[in-house]
Design an enzyme around this catalytic site. Structure first.
Site, PDB file in Angstrom:
ATOM      1  N   GLY A  12       0.974  -1.358   0.010  1.00 43.16           N
ATOM      2  CA  GLY A  12      -0.028  -0.126  -0.082  1.00 43.16           C
ATOM      3  C   GLY A  12       0.847   1.155  -0.005  1.00 43.16           C
ATOM      4  CB  ALA A  13       4.435   1.706  -1.160  1.00 40.46           C
ATOM      5  NE  ARG A  99     -16.788  -5.436  12.967  1.00 38.18           N
ATOM      6  CZ  ARG A  99     -16.850  -6.476  14.125  1.00 38.18           C
ATOM      7  NH1 ARG A  99     -18.089  -7.210  13.972  1.00 38.18           N
ATOM      8  NH2 ARG A  99     -15.823  -7.038  14.561  1.00 38.18           N
ATOM      9  CG  ASN A 106      -8.935  -5.609   4.687  1.00 37.65           C
ATOM     10  OD1 ASN A 106      -7.915  -5.148   3.961  1.00 37.65           O
ATOM     11  ND2 ASN A 106     -10.016  -4.904   4.972  1.00 37.65           N
ATOM     12  CB  VAL A 130       0.143  -0.493   9.345  1.00 39.14           C
ATOM     13  CG1 VAL A 130      -0.539   0.723   9.636  1.00 39.14           C
ATOM     14  CG2 VAL A 130       1.481  -0.597   9.830  1.00 39.14           C
ATOM     15  CG  ASP A 160      -3.708   2.784  19.373  1.00 41.66           C
ATOM     16  OD1 ASP A 160      -4.366   3.286  18.869  1.00 41.66           O
ATOM     17  OD2 ASP A 160      -3.354   1.564  18.606  1.00 41.66           O
ATOM     18  CG  HIS A 188      -5.211  -0.227  15.803  1.00 41.27           C
ATOM     19  ND1 HIS A 188      -4.752   0.827  16.371  1.00 41.27           N
ATOM     20  CD2 HIS A 188      -5.390   0.030  14.501  1.00 41.27           C
ATOM     21  CE1 HIS A 188      -4.941   1.741  15.670  1.00 41.27           C
ATOM     22  NE2 HIS A 188      -5.257   1.251  14.486  1.00 41.27           N
ATOM     23  CB  SER A 243      -3.292   9.697  12.121  1.00 38.65           C
ATOM     24  OG  SER A 243      -4.116   8.487  12.369  1.00 38.65           O
TER      25      SER A 243
HETATM   26  P1  NDP Z   1      -3.967   4.777   4.295  1.00 40.60           P
HETATM   27  O1  NDP Z   1      -2.666   4.802   4.098  1.00 40.60           O
HETATM   28  O2  NDP Z   1      -4.355   6.049   5.162  1.00 40.60           O
HETATM   29  O3  NDP Z   1      -3.942   3.484   5.353  1.00 40.60           O
HETATM   30  C1  NDP Z   1      -3.547   2.306   4.964  1.00 40.60           C
HETATM   31  C2  NDP Z   1      -4.210   1.342   6.103  1.00 40.60           C
HETATM   32  O4  NDP Z   1      -3.730   1.678   7.589  1.00 40.60           O
HETATM   33  C3  NDP Z   1      -5.768   1.519   6.325  1.00 40.60           C
HETATM   34  O5  NDP Z   1      -6.232  -0.018   6.485  1.00 40.60           O
HETATM   35  C4  NDP Z   1      -5.801   2.172   7.562  1.00 40.60           C
HETATM   36  O6  NDP Z   1      -7.299   1.531   8.298  1.00 40.60           O
HETATM   37  C5  NDP Z   1      -4.997   1.539   8.267  1.00 40.60           C
HETATM   38  N1  NDP Z   1      -4.466   2.215   9.740  1.00 40.60           N
HETATM   39  C6  NDP Z   1      -4.005   1.454  10.689  1.00 40.60           C
HETATM   40  N2  NDP Z   1      -3.841   2.382  11.741  1.00 40.60           N
HETATM   41  C7  NDP Z   1      -4.327   3.627  11.187  1.00 40.60           C
HETATM   42  C8  NDP Z   1      -4.001   5.061  11.752  1.00 40.60           C
HETATM   43  N3  NDP Z   1      -3.893   5.005  13.085  1.00 40.60           N
HETATM   44  N4  NDP Z   1      -4.473   5.917  10.836  1.00 40.60           N
HETATM   45  C9  NDP Z   1      -4.664   5.637   9.661  1.00 40.60           C
HETATM   46  N5  NDP Z   1      -4.702   4.484   9.126  1.00 40.60           N
HETATM   47  C10 NDP Z   1      -4.468   3.456   9.718  1.00 40.60           C
HETATM   48  O7  NDP Z   1      -5.180   4.465   3.187  1.00 40.60           O
HETATM   49  P2  NDP Z   1      -4.816   4.777   1.646  1.00 40.60           P
HETATM   50  O8  NDP Z   1      -6.370   4.282   1.060  1.00 40.60           O
HETATM   51  O9  NDP Z   1      -4.140   6.242   1.553  1.00 40.60           O
HETATM   52  O10 NDP Z   1      -3.790   3.696   1.202  1.00 40.60           O
HETATM   53  C11 NDP Z   1      -4.035   2.345   1.214  1.00 40.60           C
HETATM   54  C12 NDP Z   1      -3.222   1.943   0.010  1.00 40.60           C
HETATM   55  O11 NDP Z   1      -3.458   0.359  -0.069  1.00 40.60           O
HETATM   56  C13 NDP Z   1      -3.394   2.290  -1.317  1.00 40.60           C
HETATM   57  O12 NDP Z   1      -2.369   2.790  -1.990  1.00 40.60           O
HETATM   58  C14 NDP Z   1      -4.074   1.356  -2.049  1.00 40.60           C
HETATM   59  O13 NDP Z   1      -3.983   1.221  -3.397  1.00 40.60           O
HETATM   60  C15 NDP Z   1      -3.625   0.040  -1.395  1.00 40.60           C
HETATM   61  N6  NDP Z   1      -4.650  -0.944  -1.428  1.00 40.60           N
HETATM   62  C16 NDP Z   1      -3.947  -2.301  -1.392  1.00 40.60           C
HETATM   63  C17 NDP Z   1      -4.962  -3.465  -1.573  1.00 40.60           C
HETATM   64  C18 NDP Z   1      -4.230  -4.844  -1.615  1.00 40.60           C
HETATM   65  O14 NDP Z   1      -3.165  -4.911  -1.180  1.00 40.60           O
HETATM   66  N7  NDP Z   1      -5.054  -5.761  -2.432  1.00 40.60           N
HETATM   67  C19 NDP Z   1      -6.282  -3.172  -1.449  1.00 40.60           C
HETATM   68  C20 NDP Z   1      -6.815  -1.876  -1.180  1.00 40.60           C
HETATM   69  C21 NDP Z   1      -5.965  -0.883  -1.251  1.00 40.60           C
HETATM   70  P3  NDP Z   1      -8.627   2.554   8.008  1.00 40.60           P
HETATM   71  O15 NDP Z   1      -8.972   2.040   6.715  1.00 40.60           O
HETATM   72  O16 NDP Z   1      -9.314   1.815   9.149  1.00 40.60           O
HETATM   73  O17 NDP Z   1      -8.195   3.907   8.233  1.00 40.60           O
END
Ligand code: NDP
Length: 332
Positions: A12-13, A99, A106, A130, A160, A188, A243
Site C-alpha cells: 500500500g506504498a 463489517r 481483507n 498496519v 495508540d 487496535h 492520521s
Molecule cells: P492509508 O495509507 O491512510 O491507510 C492504510 C491502512 O492503514 C488502512 O487499512 C488504515 O485503516 C490503516 N491504519 C491503521 N492504523 C491507522 C491509523 N492509526 N491511522 C490511519 N490509518 C491506519 O490508506 P490509503 O487508502 O491512503 O492507502 C492504502 C493503500 O493500500 C493504497 O495505496 C491502495 O492502493 C492500497 N490497497 C491495497 C490493496 C491490496 O493490497 N490488495 C487493496 C486496497 C488498497 P482504516 O481504513 O481503518 O483507516
C-alpha cells in the site's frame, strides 16, 4: 565496514501512510542512521502510476542510505528477499459496506500476501501489520504463512501507545520523552484499553507514578481512555483525512525497538500472538506490554491487574474473538 542493506517491504506504498513512511525508512528512522536499506514498494494496479511517482521522488531525494527501490504491483517480486515487511495496504471501509464485507476483502488480501511472504521473504523476516483490522489481518497472515515463526508476526498498536504518552505529557506539562511504560491492551480499535497503572514520569527526584502525579483518577479512568481510543476519529475530523505521519512514525518506532531493543526498564506495546499471558485467550493477536532484546520481543510478566483493568482486558479480548470468528467465516 559498511553494513549490508536490509530489504524493507511496504505494501500500500502509494497510499497516504506509505507516502509518509517510505522517506522515514530511507532516512534511517526505522533501522538506524548507519543501516543501508533497499525499499520494496507494493501496490495494486490502479495505484501503479502513483507508486511510480513515489519512486521518482525517492530517487530525487537522493537519500544516502537508500541503495535501491523496487516498485511493483507483483506480490512475488515485492516479497522476494525482504527482511522486514510493513503491511499497510488494505481495503478501506466504504460507506454502506457491512463489517463482514470489509473483513472478507481483507481476509483474502492477507491470505494471498501470507503465501507470497512465506515463499519468497528472507528467513526470519519480521512482519508488522498496519492495515485495519490490524490484529485480525495479522492473525490471518500467521495462519496462512505457517512456516514464518509466530513470533515474527505482529500488528501496530504503538500509535495508540504513543498517543497515550502524548496525552500524559500534555496533561502534566512534561516532556513526552520523560513518560514511559503506558500500556495498550488488546485490539487496535476503540475497545483497546490504554492503561497508566504502571506508567511513570522521570522527575529530578526519580521516577514517579503517573497516577500520583496526575492525582485525578476520574480523568485517568474515563476521559484519558476515551481520548486515546477516539484519537483517530478526532484526527479525521480535523484533517478530513486519517492520521498518516503519526502512523508512519510509530511503525518506525515499532520495528526499531523490535530490531534494536527497548531501553533498559522501558516497555512498549505491540500486537503479538497471545500465549495466554494475563489470561488473555491464546491464539489471538493481542496488544501486550513487551520488551525487546536481540531482535525478539517478550511479554512483560507479573504486572498486577486490578478489577477495573481486568474487565477492560476481557472486553477487548471478546471483540478480538468475535473478529476472529468473523474472519474464519469469511474463509469458508
Ligand atoms: P492509508 O495509507 O491512510 O491507510 C492504510 C491502512 O492503514 C488502512 O487499512 C488504515 O485503516 C490503516 N491504519 C491503521 N492504523 C491507522 C491509523 N492509526 N491511522 C490511519 N490509518 C491506519 O490508506 P490509503 O487508502 O491512503 O492507502 C492504502 C493503500 O493500500 C493504497 O495505496 C491502495 O492502493 C492500497 N490497497 C491495497 C490493496 C491490496 O493490497 N490488495 C487493496 C486496497 C488498497 P482504516 O481504513 O481503518 O483507516
Amino acid at each position: 565496514m559498511a553494513k549490508d542493506p536490509v530489504r524493507v517491504l511496504v505494501t500500500g506504498a502509494a497510499g497516504q501512510i506509505g507516502y509518509a513512511l517510505v522517506p522515514m525508512i530511507a532516512r534511517g528512522v526505522m533501522l538506524g542512521a548507519d543501516q543501508p536499506v533497499i525499499l520494496h514498494m507494493l501496490d495494486i494496479p490502479p495505484a501503479a502510476e502513483a507508486l511510480n511517482g513515489v519512486k521518482m521522488e525517492l530517487v530525487d531525494a537522493a537519500f544516502p542510505l537508500l541503495k535501491g527501490v523496487v516498485a511493483t504491483t507483483d506480490a512475488v517480486e515485492a516479497c522476494t528477499g525482504v527482511n522486514v515487511a510493513v503491511m499497510v495496504g488494505g481495503f478501506p471501509r466504504k460507506e454502506g459496506m457491512e463489517r463482514k464485507d470489509v473483513m472478507s476483502k481483507n481476509v483474502s488480501i492477507y491470505k494471498s500476501q501470507a503465501s507470497a511472504l512465506e515463499k519468497h521473504a528472507a528467513p526470519n523476516c519480521k512482519v508488522l501489520v498496519v492495515a485495519n483490522p490490524a490484529n485480525t489481518n495479522a492473525l490471518i497472515l500467521k495462519e496462512f504463512a505457517p512456516s514464518i515463526p509466530e513470533k515474527n508476526i505482529t500488528c501496530l498498536t504503538r500509535l495508540d501507545h504513543n498517543r497515550a504518552l502524548g496525552q500524559i505529557s500534555e496533561r502534566l506539562s512534561v516532556q513526552v520523552s520523560d513518560v514511559k511504560n503506558v500500556i495498550i491492551w488488546g485490539n487496535h480499535s476503540s475497545s483497546q484499553y490504554p492503561d497508566v497503572n504502571h506508567a511513570t514520569v522521570a522527575t529530578p527526584a526519580g521516577d514517579k507514578p503517573v497516577r500520583e502525579l496526575v492525582a485525578d483518577d476520574a480523568w485517568l479512568n474515563s476521559e484519558f481512555i476515551s481520548t486515546v481510543q477516539q484519537r483517530g476519529a478526532a484526527i479525521i475530523k480535523a484533517r478530513k483525512l486519517s492520521s498518516a505521519l503519526s502512523a508512519a512514525s510509530s511503525a518506525c518506532d515499532h520495528i526499531r525497538d523490535w530490531v534494536l531493543g527497548t531501553p533498559e526498564g522501558t516497555f512498549v506495546s505491540m500486537g503479538v500472538y497471545s500465549d495466554g499471558s494475563y489470561n488473555v485467550p491464546a491464539g489471538l493477536i493481542y496488544s501486550f506490554p513487551v520488551t525487546c532484546k536481540n531482535g525478539e520481543w517478550s511479554i512483560v510478566q507479573g504486572l498486577p491487574i486490578d478489577e477495573f483493568s481486568r474487565k477492560k482486558l476481557d472486553l477487548t479480548a471478546e471483540e478480538l474473538s468475535e473478529e476472529k470468528a468473523l474472519a474464519y467465516s469469511c474463509l469458508t
